[in-house]
Scaffold this motif. Structure first.
Motif, short mmCIF file in Angstrom:
data_model
loop_
_atom_site.label_atom_id
_atom_site.label_comp_id
_atom_site.label_asym_id
_atom_site.label_seq_id
_atom_site.Cartn_x
_atom_site.Cartn_y
_atom_site.Cartn_z
N ALA A 6 -1.18 46.46 13.97
CA ALA A 6 0.20 46.17 13.36
C ALA A 6 1.01 45.68 14.28
CB ALA A 6 0.56 47.52 12.95
N SER B 109 2.28 42.92 14.39
CA SER B 109 3.15 41.77 13.67
C SER B 109 4.50 42.34 13.43
CB SER B 109 2.26 41.12 12.61
OG SER B 109 2.17 42.22 11.56
N SER B 110 4.74 43.51 13.35
CA SER B 110 5.65 44.22 12.95
C SER B 110 6.45 44.70 14.43
CB SER B 110 5.61 45.41 12.06
OG SER B 110 4.88 45.31 10.94
N SER B 111 7.89 44.54 14.40
CA SER B 111 8.54 44.84 15.43
C SER B 111 8.36 46.31 16.03
CB SER B 111 10.12 44.67 15.39
OG SER B 111 10.79 45.34 14.56
N GLY B 112 8.39 47.34 15.31
CA GLY B 112 7.98 48.81 15.63
C GLY B 112 6.75 48.69 16.57
N ARG C 258 4.93 46.38 17.75
CA ARG C 258 4.97 45.48 18.86
C ARG C 258 5.59 46.01 19.91
NH1 ARG C 258 8.36 41.43 17.20
NH2 ARG C 258 6.94 40.85 15.66
#
Length: 172
Positions: free
Chosen positions: A128, A130-133, A135
């Protein structure tokens, strides 16, 4: 102390045995096994917490600073001990030498376990990314794993610095 002969890194039973009262060097295979176990623990923690409806723990940036500080202290202790025992051939108190040896070994073991746990955390969120959290979680856990490897390295160097030179009576 750790025996410092040429056979010090060899497998048990391969060649001469270290003298009584000496400690074998920490096995790299054991450290890898501990890291793999830690990775399994890290992945399991994330899965169990998230399957229970909770939010998986994150790696704090403050803990990264603490781990980096520990690694720096261990590297400094390893360098100082190496200079005193190996280069200057000074004798240090036996209790201090044993303490430094134990700190080195313990740091290598704990660092290996934490390397695995942090790597397990990072692997849990890679899909996952691609999401900022997620990442941010992958980055923080990845950096923590790298710093933990530095703790392992510094611990092994400290352990190695505690080896008694081959002939302590001979002055260079």
């Amino acid at each position: 102390m750790v025996s410092g002969g040429p056979d010090a890194g060899r497998a048990p039973g391969a060649g001469k045995e270290p003298p009584p009262g000496s400690v074998r060097p920490t096995s790299k295979r054991l450290l890898v096994a501990i890291a793999v176990l830690g990775a399994a623990i890290g992945v399991t923690i994330v899965q169990v917490v998230e399957s229970g409806g909770g939010v998986a723990p994150t790696v704090s940036w403050l803990s990264l600073v603490a781990w980096a500080f520990l690694a720096a202290l261990l590297f400094a202790a390893a360098r100082n001990t190496h200079q005193r025992i190996q280069v200057k051939r000074e004798r240090i108190e036996p209790a201090r030498a044993v303490f430094l040896l134990l700190i080195g070994k313990a740091s290598a073991f704990v660092g290996a376990l934490c390397t695995g746990v942090y790597a397990g955390f990072a692997l849990s969120f890679v899909d996952a990314v691609s999401s900022s959290g997620p990442r941010n979680r992958v980055i923080a856990a990845g950096v923590a794993a790298v710093i933990s490897v530095l703790v392992v390295t510094a611990g092994l160097l400290l352990e190695r610095a505690c080896r008694i030179p081959e002939d302590p009576d001979e002055n260079p």
